[in-house]
Each structure stands twice: as structure tokens, then as C-alpha cells.
Write an enzyme that holds these catalytic residues in place. Structure first.
Site, PDB file in Angstrom:
ATOM      1  N   GLY A   1      82.854  98.078 114.881  1.00  0.00           N
ATOM      2  CA  GLY A   1      83.309  96.828 114.272  1.00  0.00           C
ATOM      3  C   GLY A   1      82.927  95.637 115.124  1.00  0.00           C
ATOM      4  CE  LYS A   2      77.598  93.062 116.554  1.00  0.00           C
ATOM      5  NZ  LYS A   2      76.708  94.088 116.243  1.00  0.00           N
ATOM      6  N   GLY A   3      84.031  91.588 115.711  1.00  0.00           N
ATOM      7  CA  GLY A   3      84.996  90.538 115.376  1.00  0.00           C
ATOM      8  C   GLY A   3      84.468  89.196 115.818  1.00  0.00           C
ATOM      9  NE  ARG A   4      88.153  84.654 114.203  1.00  0.00           N
ATOM     10  CZ  ARG A   4      88.530  84.141 113.044  1.00  0.00           C
ATOM     11  NH1 ARG A   4      88.177  82.916 112.741  1.00  0.00           N
ATOM     12  NH2 ARG A   4      89.276  84.830 112.194  1.00  0.00           N
ATOM     13  CG  PHE A   5      87.478  85.911 119.734  1.00  0.00           C
ATOM     14  CD1 PHE A   5      87.008  84.602 119.745  1.00  0.00           C
ATOM     15  CD2 PHE A   5      88.651  86.193 119.045  1.00  0.00           C
ATOM     16  CE1 PHE A   5      87.704  83.603 119.089  1.00  0.00           C
ATOM     17  CE2 PHE A   5      89.345  85.198 118.384  1.00  0.00           C
ATOM     18  CZ  PHE A   5      88.872  83.893 118.394  1.00  0.00           C
ATOM     19  CB  ALA A   6      85.931  91.465 121.100  1.00  0.00           C
TER      20      ALA A   6
ATOM     21  CB  VAL B   1      85.853  97.535 117.730  1.00  0.00           C
ATOM     22  CG1 VAL B   1      86.702  98.781 117.964  1.00  0.00           C
ATOM     23  CG2 VAL B   1      86.736  96.299 117.631  1.00  0.00           C
TER      24      VAL B   1
ATOM     25  CG  ASP C   1      91.948  86.536 111.162  1.00  0.00           C
ATOM     26  OD1 ASP C   1      91.710  86.078 110.022  1.00  0.00           O
ATOM     27  OD2 ASP C   1      91.056  86.904 111.952  1.00  0.00           O
TER      28      ASP C   1
HETATM   29  N1  ADE Z   1      87.655  99.158 114.050  1.00  0.00           N
HETATM   30  C1  ADE Z   1      88.330  98.279 114.778  1.00  0.00           C
HETATM   31  N2  ADE Z   1      89.235  98.899 115.511  1.00  0.00           N
HETATM   32  C2  ADE Z   1      89.144 100.199 115.244  1.00  0.00           C
HETATM   33  C3  ADE Z   1      89.838 101.346 115.673  1.00  0.00           C
HETATM   34  N3  ADE Z   1      90.804 101.230 116.539  1.00  0.00           N
HETATM   35  N4  ADE Z   1      89.522 102.510 115.170  1.00  0.00           N
HETATM   36  C4  ADE Z   1      88.535 102.584 114.295  1.00  0.00           C
HETATM   37  N5  ADE Z   1      87.839 101.559 113.836  1.00  0.00           N
HETATM   38  C5  ADE Z   1      88.137 100.381 114.313  1.00  0.00           C
END
Ligand code: ADE
Length: 543
Positions: free
Chosen positions: A233-238, A240, A363
Site C-alpha cells: 500500500g502507498k499512503g500520503r506520507f508512507a 506499507v 481520513d
Molecule cells: N495495507 C496497509 N496496511 C496493511 C496491513 N496492515 N496489512 C495488509 N495490508 C495493508
């Protein structure tokens, strides 16, 4: 310093009476010592304060008192006090119990047979006092040059006060020492205990091992053995990452690794890492519908900040809905768990009634909700969250600004017309966003009839609509995601849609609370199962 009760004459009468009637008749002022000798109270000069021409620089002088009194108690001795206020000299004569302070000082010369005047510098340069235990001994005052209290005499109350302060300081020092020792013992607690390899099993067990102090930050020397395994995953600041935590233990059995999620913030996003870390540090945030936090790390060599959490392979809710249809039960499970998570976040107490700080997520959206293996939801991404402390000033709240994702912004947020005086406003914004996510969940439930491809709320708008175009839709045109009439043929969906509509009301005050929505879900569960029977789960893609 009480007035004597008997004159000399009446005393003589009393003594005669004692001789005639025996000791059984003794008044309270008489005492018999251990040898059986009758003790008489002292005869002293007792004129209170008299003007005097007695000079302290002379060697002796007379008090000038012509009243001799029998002291009230055998404990009392004769006392004289010489004092000048510069011009006038006075001499005070009296009986006094030396166990008690006089002018704030305890006399120590009361066994003298003569009255040796001693200067009490603590009372001022013009105070001399003497005490003596002999008949009328306080009439003849003897001034011996240089006879003075060696140091400033301690006032009786001063002594008590100083003792109290000393005890208090000692107690504080002991408390501080105990506190420091306790803090130190926490600091030195080995990281081992946080390490799942030494824990009792699943991720939850690791989580319970991680304490909530600042200590849940691993410093460079104690980093967890983690191997990153791809971005999820890609967020605003970081970003994952999925990651392997090696040397883990599951159910008490050692396993080569355990999956965790690592949210990696670049050095410049330190503030966001800190905000989210602070939110996670609150032990009372722990809830089955809130992402479980493991620990935070400062990876100095990579100039990165990490947040390590549980990993949920089903990923985020948006992706899950895009790829799956839901039965009524699955829809109910996802929806009710989402509302329980938000209700817990907003609540100022835990399910067990312990106090907790209410938090606004700010959010909420389907990509910030994760789907757990048991098909319940957990909330994640607390980078914009706000602790709704009652100590927060309106200025602090106002400075927190218009935040979130435009598509999910409530009308009052789009307009920047938030009632900052009331912390409930922040919860009401979350409830609006939660309603949109509930709509997304319902839109994929086969109970609505003809299920379309997954669509975002306000899906006809472009990918990342700006605040201005959201204002046009949500405020000017009062648009909301469509609820076709065909959906409402199902009684459960009909009730649920009614609840969703109440949650996205234009008027924030009119919206339901997350807690209320969660209770409505509970009521729905009790609905006649027959009326909710629909075809089994359909899946458009296998897990
Ligand atoms: N995407 C963002 N956080 C996650 C997580 N803890 N587990 C799986 N996918 C994610």
C-alpha cells in the site's frame, strides 16, 4: 501564664486543712512525689507587666513587684521578662510551666535558684528572660554580660515546621528515587519480551508484549529482525510493506517467520510518523476493529521511521469489494465491525468502562479499512487522527485545518465551517465518511438485487476530485451516492439504507453517532432470518 488562684493567706489555711484531713482531700494543684513527700507549688513574684527603671547594663536590679503568688501548678517556675521598646523599660513577672514556650521559646534555665537574665537575640536585641525554681527568685534580676542564647533561638513552631518540611523533603526524595528506579527498570527491560520469538504465539500475543510507553520505540541497537517482502500500500506520507519477522513463535511453536506490516516513513515525514505513533501508544485504543500495533522503530542508517503492525492478507476494503460480492451475512459482518471500530475510536471509555481519549480519524475511506481473515474490518492509517482531549484549545483545533480526502469530506469540512467549540463536530465528520464506506459495502451485497461493478462514492467524478468539485456536488447540488429503489425491496437493506441516509445528513448535528449505528446493526442481526435468506456467496475472484 495563668493568674494564681490562691493568695498566700488562703494557702496557709489550705496547708492546715491538709494536715487535719489527710492526703485524700488534696486539691488537683498538689502532688506527692515518689518518696511520698508533698510537693507545694512555687511562690513567685507575679505582677504581669510593670514599667521599670531597671537597666540591662547594670549587673543586678529589682523587678519591683510586690505581689507574691502561689503558682497554680507544681510544674510552674518563676519567670521574669525584661524588655525595652527603646524608651520605656518594662519587667514582666509570672509563673510559667517551662515545658511550654513563652514568647515562642522554651526556657532551659528553670532549675536555677537565681534569675540569671539571658538575652534572647531571636526576639530582638531588647529581650532578656530568666527562669528559676526558688521562692520569689524572679524579683532579683542578675544581668551577666555576654550571657545570651548561643544562636538564634528556635521558635517552637519553627522547629515543628522545619521537622515537617524535612519529613516532606525526605518523602519526596524517596518517591523520586523509587520513580527513577521504576523508569530505569522499564528502560532496561530486554527487547526479548517484545519479540514474538519469545512470546506465546500469534501476532496478538506480540502486541500484548509491547508496552505503551515511549519505550515501544526501538532504538538502533535493538531493531527487530525484519525482512521486507514487497509493497502492499502507498499512503500520503508512507509506504506499507508486507514483511517477515524472523524467529517468530506461533502458538508456542517456533516458526521461521511471521508476517507483519511495516509502514515506512521517509525522514522528512517524521511528524506524520510521530502523530500516528502517538495515537497507537494509547493502550486503550486496542480493539479488534482497530489495526494492532506492534512497535515503532527509528531506522537511523536508512533515515527512515517505521511503524510495525499486524498484517492482513485480504488487504484493504476497497480492493476487497472491487473483487468480491457479499452475502447479507458477510455484508453485515463487514458493516457492523466497521461501525464498532469507529464507535470505539470516538468513545471516551473502553468496552470495560476504563477511561480513554476519544479520537477522530479524519481520513476514513475504504482504503483506510483493512479486511481481516474472519471478514471483519479494522481501521488503519491514523496519520491525520486527532486526540479529542478536552484540554485542546479552539486554536489548536482550528490549526488542525481542512484535512482528509476530498471525496469523503463532509459538507461542513468542504466549506470550512466546522464548529470548533464542540469536539463532537470531529466525530460527525467521521460519521459522514463512514456512511459513504457503508454505502460502498452495501453496493456489493447480493441482497440489493442486481449488483453492479464496484464504484467509488461519487464515482462519476474524476479519480482525485478537488475540494471545489466536491463542493459543487455535495453542497450546491446536495448530491449523495445513489440508493436505487430496487435495493429497498430487501427489508434489512431498506433499514440499513435509512441509517446510511441519516449518517450523511447535510446537518452534522442531525447525524447518528457511530455507537448508535453499531446498535442498529445489532438490531438487524435479530431480524427474522427467513426474510433475509438470499442465495449463497458469489465470488468474482478467489482469495
Ligand atoms: N495495507 C496497509 N496496511 C496493511 C496491513 N496492515 N496489512 C495488509 N495490508 C495493508
Amino acid at each position: 501564664m495563668e493568674r494564681p488562684v490562691f493568695s498566700v493567706l488562703s494557702w496557709v489555711v489550705l496547708v492546715v486543712l491538709v494536715e487535719q484531713l489527710g492526703a485524700a482531700w488534696l486539691p488537683g494543684t498538689l502532688r506527692v512525689n515518689e518518696k511520698g513527700v508533698l510537693l507545694f507549688p512555687q511562690l513567685c513574684k507575679f505582677c504581669d507587666v510593670l514599667p521599670s527603671d531597671c537597666n540591662s547594663s547594670s549587673t543586678t536590679c529589682q523587678a519591683g513587684c510586690d505581689i507574691t503568688s502561689i503558682c497554680e501548678s507544681v510544674k510552674e517556675v518563676c519567670v521574669s521578662v525584661w524588655h525595652t521598646d527603646g524608651g520605656n523599660v518594662t519587667v514582666e513577672t509570672l509563673c510559667h510551666n517551662p515545658a511550654r514556650p513563652i514568647y515562642g521559646v522554651l526556657l532551659d534555665d528553670y532549675n536555677n535558684t537565681q534569675c540569671l537574665m539571658k538575652q534572647y537575640k531571636g526576639l530582638g536585641p531588647d529581650y532578656y528572660m530568666c527562669s528559676c525554681n526558688n521562692e520569689e527568685c524572679n524579683e532579683n534580676l542578675i544581668f551577666i554580660p555576654g550571657l545570651e542564647t548561643p544562636k538564634e533561638p528556635f521558635d517552637y513552631f519553627k522547629k515543628v515546621l522545619i521537622s515537617l518540611v524535612a519529613v516532606l523533603v525526605l518523602a519526596l526524595v524517596i518517591i523520586a528515587l523509587v520513580y527513577l528506579l521504576w523508569i530505569n527498570s522499564i528502560r532496561q527491560r530486554p527487547l526479548k519480551s517484545k519479540h514474538p520469538g519469545h512470546g506465546s504465539g500469534d501476532t496478538r500475543a506480540i502486541l500484548h508484549d509491547v508496552d505503551n510507553s515511549e519505550n515501544s520505540l526501538n532504538h538502533n541497537t535493538e531493531l527487530l529482525p525484519i525482512q521486507l517482502d514487497g509493497v502492499v500500500g502507498k499512503g500520503r506520507f508512507a509506504e506499507v510493506h508486507r514483511a517477515k519477522l524472523t524467529n517468530a513463535s506461533v502458538g508456542g511453536t517456533n516458526v521461521p517467520f511471521q508476517m507483519v506490516a511495516v509502514k515506512i516513513f521517509p525522514g522528512v515525514e517524521f511528524a506524520s510518523w510521530k502523530t500516528e505513533h502517538q495515537i497507537f501508544l494509547d493502550a486503550e485504543l486496542r480493539h479488534e476493529n482497530v489495526l494492532h500495533f506492534l512497535t515503532a522503530e527509528e531506522r537511523r542508517t536508512e533515515n527512515q521511521y517505521w511503524l510495525i503492525t499486524a498484517y492482513h492478507p485480504k488487504g484493504n476494503l476497497q480492493d476487497y469489494l472491487r473483487n468480491h460480492l457479499l452475502t447479507w451475512e458477510q455484508m453485515h459482518r463487514l458493516g457492523s465491525s466497521l461501525t464498532r471500530g469507529v464507535a470505539h475510536l470516538h468513545s471516551d471509555q473502553t468496552p470495560c468502562g476504563r477511561p480513554k481519549v476519544a479520537i477522530a480519524h479524519r481520513d476514513l475511506k475504504s482504503t483506510n479499512v483493512l479486511v481481516k481473515d474472519d471478514l471483519t474490518c479494522c481501521l488503519c492509517d491514523f496519520g491525520l487522527s486527532l486526540r479529542l482531549d478536552s484540554t485542546m484549545s479552539v486554536d489548536e483545533l482550528a490549526n488542525s485545518g481542512q484535512v482528509g480526502t476530498a471525496r469523503y469530506m463532509a459538507p461542513e469540512v468542504l466549506e470550512s465551517r466546522i464548529n470548533l467549540e464542540n469536539i463532537e463536530s470531529f466525530k460527525q465528520m467521521d460519521v459522514y465518511a463512514m456512511a459513504l464506506v457503508l454505502w460502498e459495502i452495501v453496493s456489493r451485497c447480493i441482497a440489493i438485487g442486481d449488483v453492479k461493478e464496484y464504484e467509488l462514492p461519487f464515482g462519476k467524478l474524476r479519480d482525485h476530485p478537488c475540494v471545489e468539485s466536491m463542493k459543487d456536488s455535495v453542497i450546491r447540488d446536495r448530491e449523495r451516492p445513489e440508493i436505487p429503489s430496487s435495493w429497498t425491496n430487501h427489508p434489512g437493506i431498506n433499514t440499513l439504507c435509512g441509517t446510511i441516509v441519516e449518517c450523511w445528513d447535510q446537518d452534522p448535528e442531525a447525524r447518528l453517532t457511530a455507537h448508535c449505528v453499531s446498535e442498529r446493526f445489532n438490531d438487524l442481526q435479530d431480524l427474522d432470518q427467513n426474510s433475509l435468506n438470499f442465495s449463497p456467496e458469489q465470488k468474482i475472484q478467489n482469495d
